[in-house]
Design an enzyme around this catalytic site. Structure first.
Site, PDB file in Angstrom:
ATOM      1  N   TYR A 141       0.830  -1.196   0.000  1.00  0.00           N
ATOM      2  CA  TYR A 141       0.000   0.000   0.000  1.00  0.00           C
ATOM      3  C   TYR A 141       0.868   1.250   0.000  1.00  0.00           C
ATOM      4  CZ  TYR A 141      -4.041  -2.905   1.127  1.00  0.00           C
ATOM      5  OH  TYR A 141      -5.037  -3.840   1.093  1.00  0.00           O
ATOM      6  N   HIS A 168     -11.597   4.042   6.103  1.00  0.00           N
ATOM      7  CA  HIS A 168     -10.471   3.156   5.781  1.00  0.00           C
ATOM      8  C   HIS A 168     -10.002   2.358   6.994  1.00  0.00           C
ATOM      9  CE1 HIS A 168     -10.381   6.088   2.449  1.00  0.00           C
ATOM     10  NE2 HIS A 168      -9.923   5.086   1.753  1.00  0.00           N
ATOM     11  N   ARG A 176      -4.820   8.391  -8.403  1.00  0.00           N
ATOM     12  CA  ARG A 176      -4.088   7.225  -7.935  1.00  0.00           C
ATOM     13  C   ARG A 176      -4.809   5.999  -8.463  1.00  0.00           C
ATOM     14  NH1 ARG A 176      -6.057   4.413  -3.555  1.00  0.00           N
ATOM     15  NH2 ARG A 176      -3.958   3.874  -2.905  1.00  0.00           N
ATOM     16  N   ASN A 200      -5.905   1.823  -7.545  1.00  0.00           N
ATOM     17  CA  ASN A 200      -6.080   0.778  -6.545  1.00  0.00           C
ATOM     18  C   ASN A 200      -6.514  -0.468  -7.299  1.00  0.00           C
ATOM     19  OD1 ASN A 200      -6.121  -0.371  -3.995  1.00  0.00           O
ATOM     20  ND2 ASN A 200      -8.256   0.170  -3.635  1.00  0.00           N
ATOM     21  N   GLU A 241      -9.086   0.341 -10.126  1.00  0.00           N
ATOM     22  CA  GLU A 241      -9.780   1.614  -9.977  1.00  0.00           C
ATOM     23  C   GLU A 241      -8.811   2.758 -10.266  1.00  0.00           C
ATOM     24  OE1 GLU A 241     -12.845   0.310  -6.364  1.00  0.00           O
ATOM     25  OE2 GLU A 241     -11.176   1.697  -5.968  1.00  0.00           O
ATOM     26  N   TYR A 291      -7.613  -9.168   2.914  1.00  0.00           N
ATOM     27  CA  TYR A 291      -8.426  -7.952   2.843  1.00  0.00           C
ATOM     28  C   TYR A 291      -8.993  -7.753   1.438  1.00  0.00           C
ATOM     29  CZ  TYR A 291      -9.880  -3.117   2.737  1.00  0.00           C
ATOM     30  OH  TYR A 291     -10.619  -1.976   2.559  1.00  0.00           O
ATOM     31  N   LYS A 292      -8.214  -8.043   0.431  1.00  0.00           N
ATOM     32  CA  LYS A 292      -8.687  -7.891  -0.941  1.00  0.00           C
ATOM     33  C   LYS A 292      -9.647  -9.002  -1.353  1.00  0.00           C
ATOM     34  CE  LYS A 292      -4.786  -5.215  -2.749  1.00  0.00           C
ATOM     35  NZ  LYS A 292      -5.587  -4.064  -3.223  1.00  0.00           N
TER      36      LYS A 292
END
Length: 327
Positions: free
Chosen positions: A27, A186, A216, A218, A259, A310-311
């Site tokens: 990250y 978050h 950015r 993601n 994204e 998490y993903k």
């Protein structure tokens, strides 16, 4: 020169925002000015703030159907009305400038004219008068672009998610998060709080000046080309993450989901406009670009387990990496 495989790529694949610059991923804020063109091994992307592609009509139809079924996907706290109108008058001129053959925007004082030939729309409206639009203002601007929209208000030395139209969420819920602080939204993300990534991101956003634009990327992965992976629809798509592991069609069904998130300080309201455009490409399509195939395979193989959890890709990411690296 493109290989034979690469020459068969679709226009969407050629403009796909492949997000990895190294063979591992952690990250980071990874923020850069926008728009600016980024060359890739398949073509390039990023020269426009709002990307319109061949999925434009079908994705907007899907958004409309989702909002009809579930009105909670659009939310606005009462004080955010000016920010919504600011969003409309910021984005429509951008669309008209980038797509002049099919879109036109003119303004005289509060009176505006908008034409979108792709949707057969030709309207006059008055800024601040919702009755002059064909639908309420936030839904209207969400009906013109493929991006999801979030609006952050700045107060009490913090950012707050106070409005949005989110139909293509990657396993989160606008209905649950609206009204929360940026840091709270978050909260579940691993590592970012210990490393102060989200704190730094908020500080960066609060320093944005009116009209400034950054972006950015993601990423995660999705089984099938399913845009709506919101928390509300988890029973529909959650089981696929286990079932796909043993499916011979895994390379066609499993998609890298990226994204492109644009961050804009709106010029009049001062709110932060957060545009989230979702792009997807299957592993089979990725395999046509050897550099992408190898890099994604290495990223998936190396990704720490807490980040993979998490993903939501833990169940199948090793199968995906094995297929990518074995070819």
């Amino acid at each position: 020169m493109l290989s034979t495989q690469e020459s068969t790529l679709t226009p969407s694949a050629r403009r796909f925002p492949f997000p990895f610059r190294e063979d591992s991923y952690r990250y980071s804020t990874n923020v850069e000015p926008a728009p600016q063109f980024v060359p890739t091994d398949a073509g390039g992307w990023g020269d426009r703030l709002i990307e319109i592609d061949p999925h434009y009509g079908s994705e907007l139809e899907e958004r409309a159907a989702i909002l009809d079924r579930d009105p909670s996907r659009i939310a606005m706290l009462p004080h955010m009305g000016p920010a919504v109108w600011d969003t409309i008058t910021t984005l429509l001129p951008v669309l008209a400038a980038d797509y002049p053959d099919v879109m036109c925007f003119t303004r005289e004082g509060r009176r505006c004219h908008w034409r979108n030939d792709l949707l057969g729309l030709d309207i006059d409206f008055v800024i601040g008068d919702a009755s002059t639009l064909p639908m309420e203002p936030l839904r209207f601007i969400g009906s013109q672009i493929q991006d999801d929209i979030a609006l952050l208000d700045q107060r009490e030395d913090a950012l707050w998610l106070d409005a949005g139209v989110i139909t293509f969420a990657a396993d989160w819920s606008l209905g649950f998060d609206v009204g929360m602080r940026f840091l709270e939204v978050h909260g579940p993300v691993p590592r970012v709080h210990e490393e102060q990534i989200i704190t730094r991101a908020q500080q960066f956003l609060m320093r944005l000046q009116p009209g400034e634009k950054f972006r950015r990327t993601n990423w995660t992965m999705t089984v099938d080309r399913r845009l709506d992976t919101s928390t509300e629809t988890y029973p529909e798509w959650g089981p696929d993450r286990l079932e796909v592991v043993d499916d011979p069609d895994l390379p066609k069904r499993l998609h890298l989901r990226v994204e492109v998130q644009h961050l804009i300080r709106l010029p009049h309201s001062g709110a932060i406009l957060f545009l989230v455009r979702t792009h997807m490409i299957s592993l089979a399509e990725i395999s046509a670009v050897p550099a992408w195939r190898q890099r994604l395979g290495r990223v998936l193989a190396e990704l720490p387990e807490d980040m993979a959890d998490y993903k939501g890709i833990s169940r199948y990411r090793h199968a995906a990496a094995q297929w990518l690296l074995g070819g």
